[in-house]
Design an enzyme around this catalytic site. Structure first.
Site, mmCIF file in Angstrom:
data_model
loop_
_atom_site.group_PDB
_atom_site.id
_atom_site.type_symbol
_atom_site.label_atom_id
_atom_site.label_comp_id
_atom_site.label_asym_id
_atom_site.label_seq_id
_atom_site.Cartn_x
_atom_site.Cartn_y
_atom_site.Cartn_z
ATOM 1 N N ARG A 8 11.112 -7.687 4.444
ATOM 2 C CA ARG A 8 11.236 -6.271 4.779
ATOM 3 C C ARG A 8 11.899 -6.105 6.141
ATOM 4 N NH1 ARG A 8 5.881 -2.631 5.010
ATOM 5 N NH2 ARG A 8 5.638 -3.454 7.115
ATOM 6 N N ARG A 40 11.666 -2.883 10.955
ATOM 7 C CA ARG A 40 10.491 -2.370 11.663
ATOM 8 C C ARG A 40 10.161 -3.284 12.836
ATOM 9 N NH1 ARG A 40 5.431 -0.445 7.988
ATOM 10 N NH2 ARG A 40 4.292 -1.579 9.603
ATOM 11 N N ARG A 88 -0.981 -9.069 13.280
ATOM 12 C CA ARG A 88 -1.481 -8.019 12.381
ATOM 13 C C ARG A 88 -2.378 -8.604 11.299
ATOM 14 N NH1 ARG A 88 3.978 -6.041 10.639
ATOM 15 N NH2 ARG A 88 2.953 -4.640 9.192
ATOM 16 N N LYS A 111 0.823 -1.211 0.000
ATOM 17 C CA LYS A 111 0.000 0.000 0.000
ATOM 18 C C LYS A 111 0.862 1.269 0.000
ATOM 19 C CE LYS A 111 -2.290 -0.858 3.795
ATOM 20 N NZ LYS A 111 -1.831 -2.168 4.262
ATOM 21 N N ARG A 140 -9.634 1.589 9.198
ATOM 22 C CA ARG A 140 -9.267 0.194 9.461
ATOM 23 C C ARG A 140 -10.347 -0.543 10.237
ATOM 24 N NH1 ARG A 140 -3.429 0.712 9.119
ATOM 25 N NH2 ARG A 140 -2.403 -1.281 9.296
#
Ligand code: ADP
Length: 187
Positions: free
Chosen positions: A127, A133, A144, A13, A88
């Site tokens: 990632r 992160r 998540r 996104k 969300r």
């Protein structure tokens, strides 16, 4: 153009949002980026949301809605915007409708980037190696994803019923996906 980009964590996104924003000359507004910037700068908000982000949970609707309402009032969002990571929850959908209605606006289109769970988990783990992160560990990724399916996925059918949903296959090269999106949204 007032757009929302929906899709699971790791769907791409953020990457696509900046391209779309550039194409339509509108700001891309990412609630995740806003929260991360606040954590980095150690603001009050940052301290409040730090643990929530690290555990993969959702920040409360109240806090999130207030941040978006504030951001949408800024000058650069007057002619349009692309929301990434918001709404969300169904409560956020209602809040957004109300915010926009106050100034006679509404959402034009909702873009859903469609990517399989296995593909996104794989991407997020990769990632993690590059960006580090805190919420990209396997356990937090699973949390998540579960939260996404429970709380956020239903938004896609809600917007579909309103005739706003545009679904785009999010698997492929970044440029290729970007092309599909612009084709699907129209110039
Ligand atoms: P991703 O799409 O990869 O999960 P984001 O950058 O969009 O990443 O969001 C990171 C985190 O920020 C979320 O896991 C959540 O904790 C918080 N967050 C972002 N947007 C919202 C929102 N609209 N409501 C509640 N929490 C949010």
């Amino acid at each position: 153009m007032r757009l929302i980009i929906l899709g699971p964590p790791g769907a791409g996104k953020g990457t696509q949002a900046s391209r779309i924003a550039e194409h339509y000359e509108i700001p891309a507004i990412s609630t995740g980026d806003i929260f991360r910037a606040n954590i980095k700068n150690e603001t009050e908000l940052g301290k409040q949301v730090q643990e929530i982000l690290a555990s993969g949970g959702y920040v409360s609707d109240e806090v999130t809605n207030a941040i978006v309402a504030d951001r949408l009032q800024q000058e650069d969002a007057s002619r349009g915007f692309l929301l990434d990571g918001y709404p969300r929850t169904t409560a956020q959908v209602t809040a957004l409708d109300e915010m926009l209605a106050e100034s006679g606006q509404e959402v034009d289109k909702v873009l859903e980037l469609v990517v399989d769970d296995e593909v996104v988990v794989d991407r997020l783990l990769k990632r993690a190696e590059v960006e580090g992160r805190v919420d990209d560990t396997e356990e937090v990724i699973r949390e998540r994803m579960a939260l996404y399916h429970r709380e956020t996925q239903p938004l896609s059918s809600a917007y579909d019923q309103r005739g706003l949903l545009v679904r785009v296959d999010g698997v492929g090269e970044v440029d290729e996906v970007a092309r599909r999106i612009v084709d699907a949204l129209g110039s």
